[in-house]
Design a protein around this motif. Structure first.
Motif, mmCIF file in Angstrom:
data_model
loop_
_atom_site.group_PDB
_atom_site.id
_atom_site.type_symbol
_atom_site.label_atom_id
_atom_site.label_comp_id
_atom_site.label_asym_id
_atom_site.label_seq_id
_atom_site.Cartn_x
_atom_site.Cartn_y
_atom_site.Cartn_z
ATOM 1 N N MET A 174 29.207 -3.215 -108.038
ATOM 2 C CA MET A 174 28.876 -4.240 -107.022
ATOM 3 C C MET A 174 27.183 -4.217 -106.890
ATOM 4 O O MET A 174 26.835 -3.004 -106.949
ATOM 5 N N SER A 175 26.458 -5.189 -106.686
ATOM 6 C CA SER A 175 25.111 -5.159 -106.496
ATOM 7 C C SER A 175 24.508 -4.928 -105.251
ATOM 8 O O SER A 175 23.085 -4.811 -105.085
ATOM 9 N N SER A 176 25.239 -4.913 -104.284
ATOM 10 C CA SER A 176 24.565 -4.573 -102.942
ATOM 11 C C SER A 176 25.527 -4.087 -101.906
ATOM 12 O O SER A 176 26.495 -4.087 -102.092
ATOM 13 N N ASN A 177 25.039 -3.229 -100.938
ATOM 14 C CA ASN A 177 25.821 -2.577 -99.996
ATOM 15 C C ASN A 177 26.656 -3.762 -99.079
ATOM 16 O O ASN A 177 27.843 -3.218 -98.763
ATOM 17 N N GLU A 178 26.135 -4.662 -98.788
ATOM 18 C CA GLU A 178 26.988 -5.856 -98.100
ATOM 19 C C GLU A 178 28.206 -6.189 -98.987
ATOM 20 O O GLU A 178 29.235 -6.317 -98.389
ATOM 21 N N THR A 179 28.025 -6.418 -100.193
ATOM 22 C CA THR A 179 29.139 -6.812 -100.988
ATOM 23 C C THR A 179 30.153 -5.811 -101.006
ATOM 24 O O THR A 179 31.449 -6.031 -100.916
ATOM 25 N N ILE A 180 29.777 -4.546 -101.196
ATOM 26 C CA ILE A 180 30.690 -3.524 -101.233
ATOM 27 C C ILE A 180 31.453 -3.255 -99.875
ATOM 28 O O ILE A 180 32.494 -3.114 -99.882
ATOM 29 N N LYS A 181 30.936 -3.268 -98.817
ATOM 30 C CA LYS A 181 31.524 -3.404 -97.335
ATOM 31 C C LYS A 181 32.440 -4.434 -97.351
ATOM 32 O O LYS A 181 33.571 -3.997 -96.893
ATOM 33 N N GLN A 182 32.095 -5.595 -97.688
ATOM 34 C CA GLN A 182 32.914 -6.834 -97.465
ATOM 35 C C GLN A 182 34.361 -6.404 -98.485
ATOM 36 O O GLN A 182 35.477 -6.751 -98.181
ATOM 37 N N ALA A 183 34.182 -6.062 -99.740
ATOM 38 C CA ALA A 183 34.968 -5.557 -100.707
ATOM 39 C C ALA A 183 36.045 -4.640 -100.082
ATOM 40 O O ALA A 183 37.361 -4.700 -100.178
ATOM 41 N N VAL A 184 35.395 -3.515 -99.396
ATOM 42 C CA VAL A 184 36.199 -2.411 -98.749
ATOM 43 C C VAL A 184 36.846 -3.126 -97.703
ATOM 44 O O VAL A 184 38.224 -2.653 -97.648
ATOM 45 N N HIS A 195 40.393 3.841 -106.368
ATOM 46 C CA HIS A 195 39.524 2.938 -107.122
ATOM 47 C C HIS A 195 38.439 2.920 -106.223
ATOM 48 O O HIS A 195 38.586 2.517 -105.058
ATOM 49 N N PHE A 196 37.256 2.763 -106.905
ATOM 50 C CA PHE A 196 35.999 3.159 -106.092
ATOM 51 C C PHE A 196 35.218 1.820 -106.557
ATOM 52 O O PHE A 196 35.294 1.065 -107.613
ATOM 53 N N LEU A 197 34.316 1.379 -105.483
ATOM 54 C CA LEU A 197 33.645 0.365 -105.495
ATOM 55 C C LEU A 197 32.098 0.884 -105.567
ATOM 56 O O LEU A 197 31.590 1.704 -104.585
ATOM 57 N N VAL A 198 31.448 0.685 -106.588
ATOM 58 C CA VAL A 198 30.035 1.361 -106.775
ATOM 59 C C VAL A 198 28.957 0.487 -107.043
ATOM 60 O O VAL A 198 28.716 -0.465 -107.122
ATOM 61 N N ARG A 199 27.619 1.025 -106.617
ATOM 62 C CA ARG A 199 26.300 0.229 -106.734
ATOM 63 C C ARG A 199 26.053 0.561 -108.380
ATOM 64 O O ARG A 199 26.684 0.996 -109.208
ATOM 65 N N GLU A 200 24.981 -0.123 -108.665
ATOM 66 C CA GLU A 200 24.463 -0.185 -110.187
ATOM 67 C C GLU A 200 24.155 1.204 -110.606
ATOM 68 O O GLU A 200 23.657 2.014 -109.683
ATOM 69 N N PRO A 201 23.922 1.281 -112.045
ATOM 70 C CA PRO A 201 23.610 2.681 -112.416
ATOM 71 C C PRO A 201 22.230 2.929 -112.099
ATOM 72 O O PRO A 201 21.340 2.139 -112.170
ATOM 73 N N GLY A 202 22.044 4.092 -111.598
ATOM 74 C CA GLY A 202 20.578 4.727 -111.426
ATOM 75 C C GLY A 202 20.369 4.807 -109.759
ATOM 76 O O GLY A 202 19.404 5.249 -109.236
ATOM 77 N N SER A 203 21.256 4.069 -108.846
ATOM 78 C CA SER A 203 21.172 3.845 -107.563
ATOM 79 C C SER A 203 21.481 5.423 -106.949
ATOM 80 O O SER A 203 22.215 6.025 -107.557
ATOM 81 N N GLY A 204 20.947 5.745 -105.886
ATOM 82 C CA GLY A 204 20.898 6.946 -105.320
ATOM 83 C C GLY A 204 22.368 7.420 -104.899
ATOM 84 O O GLY A 204 22.909 8.588 -105.300
ATOM 85 N N THR A 205 23.027 6.479 -104.381
ATOM 86 C CA THR A 205 24.251 6.983 -103.903
ATOM 87 C C THR A 205 25.285 7.082 -105.161
ATOM 88 O O THR A 205 26.182 8.031 -105.190
#
Length: 319
Positions: free
Chosen positions: A224-234, A192-202
Motif C-alpha cells: 500500500m502506498s501510504s501509512n494512512e491507507t495501511i492504518k485504515q486497512a488494519v 498477513h502483512f500490509l506493507v509500504r512500497e519497496p525501499g521505504s524505511g519501515t
C-alpha cells in the motif's frame, strides 16, 4: 565559461527535466530555435557535448549533469542572497525549505510551530514525500534540510540524530493476537502483512526482522502506498502492519488500533536531520539545526510503554 548566463543554465535544466527542446521551450516561454541556440552556444564555449541526441530524446552526458549541478548550486546561492538582502532591509530573517519523509508528517507541523515561536521571521516551506522522493530532492538541491530515517550513502551529507523512532507491529483491537504476550517471530510471520512500497524505511526494517525465516520475504504482503491507507486497512481487519509508532498516536488513544507484544519489538531506530555538505549554511538553516538538537525530540509523540523507563526518559525528560 566566463560568458555563461543564467538564462543558458535555466535552459539546460529545463532540457534535462523534459528531455526535448520543444517541452523545455514551452516551460521557459521561448521558441524551440531560441533554446537550441542557447544549448549550442554553451556546448561550443565549453567544447563538449552536454546532451546525447537519441530516439528517446535528449539524454545528459556527464558534462551535462555537471552543468546542471552547478546551476542548482548557483540558484541556491542566489536564494540565500535574497534572504540576506531581505534581512538587511528588515523584511524577514530568512526562509527554509524543509523536506520530510511521509512518516514524519505526523510531527513536522508541531515542530514547525514550536520553532516558529522562537523564530517568527523565518518562513518555512514544507515538502512531504516518500524516502525515494526525499532523497531525489536532496540530490537535486531542492531542499535545505531533510528529516528522515537512515541517511543515504550516495550523497555528500552531514547528519545527526534528533530523536528516537520506535517501529511497532499493529493490529485491530479484535485481532486474535491483540491480547497475547511474548508473540514469537515465527508466530507473527504467519500473519498477513500490509506493507509500504519497496525501499521505504519501515519495509526495510521489517524485511531485516523476518530475513532469518526461510521463504518469508518471497511474498511479504499486500503493498500500500501510504501509512494512512495501511492504518485504515488494519482497522478494517485486512491484516497487521509494521509501522512507525509516531503515526498511530491518535488511533492508540481512541482504541482503534493496538500494539502487538512481539518479542524483539519495538525495533528502535532514530530520526536524523540531514544537510548536504556542499551547501552554504544560511542563518535560517543554522537556527533550525540548533533547534532540532536542543528541542527536536520534545516535538515527537511520547509512548511511555514502548521502552523501559530509563530508555524513554533519555529523549523525553519529565517536565
Amino acid at each position: 565559461m566566463r560568458n555563461l548566463t543564467l538564462r543558458q543554465l535555466r535552459a539546460i535544466e529545463a532540457i534535462l527535466r523534459h528531455g526535448t527542446i520543444a517541452a523545455a521551450a514551452n516551460e521557459l516561454g521561448l521558441t524551440p530555435p531560441a533554446v537550441t541556440l542557447q544549448l549550442k552556444q554553451v556546448e561550443e564555449d565549453a567544447g563538449i557535448i552536454l546532451f546525447d541526441r537519441t530516439n528517446e530524446g535528449l539524454k545528459p552526458t556527464a558534462a551535462g549533469l555537471a552543468f546542471v549541478d552547478a546551476a542548482q548550486m548557483i540558484h541556491e546561492r542566489l536564494r540565500l542572497l535574497d534572504d540576506e538582502i531581505d534581512a538587511i532591509k528588515g523584511l524577514r530573517v530568512g526562509s527554509l525549505r524543509l523536506g520530510v519523509v511521509s512518516t514524519a508528517k505526523y510531527f513536522a507541523p508541531r515542530m514547525m510551530a514550536t520553532f516558529g515561536k522562537d523564530h517568527p521571521d523565518i518562513a518555512i516551506k514544507l515538502a512531504i514525500g516518500n524516502r525515494a522522493e526525499t532523497i531525489a530532492s536532496l540530490k537535486n538541491h531542492e531542499m535545505d534540510i531533510a528529516l528522515m530515517g537512515r541517511p543515504p550513502k550516495d550523497i555528500p551529507l552531514r547528519s545527526a540524530v534528533f530523536g528516537d523512532h520506535p517501529l511497532v507491529m499493529i493490529a485491530a483491537p479484535d485481532h486474535p493476537l491483540a491480547k497475547c504476550r511474548d508473540i514469537t517471530k515465527e508466530r507473527i510471520a504467519q500473519e498477513h502483512f500490509l506493507v509500504r512500497e519497496p525501499g521505504s524505511g519501515t519495509r526495510i526494517s521489517l524485511e531485516i526482522f523476518l530475513s532469518e525465516l526461510p521463504g518469508r520475504l518471497d511474498d511479504l504482503g499486500t503493498e500500500m502506498s501510504s501509512n494512512e491507507t495501511i492504518k485504515q486497512a488494519v482497522m478494517a481487519g485486512l491484516g497487521i502492519a509494521f509501522i512507525s509508532a509516531h503515526t498511530i498516536a491518535m488511533e492508540l488513544e481512541t482504541g482503534r488500533l493496538v500494539i502487538l507484544d512481539v518479542i524483539g519489538m519495538p525495533i528502535r531506530r532514530q530520526w536524523f536531520f540531514v544537510v548536504r555538505t556542499d551547501r552554504t549554511m544560511s542563518p535560517a538553516m543554522k537556527a533550525f539545526q540548533e533547534f532540532l538538537t536542543s528541542k527536536g525530540a520534545q516535538c515527537l509523540p511520547f509512548f511511555d510503554r514502548l521502552y523501559p523507563e530509563a530508555a524513554a526518559l533519555a529523549y523525553h525528560p519529565p517536565s
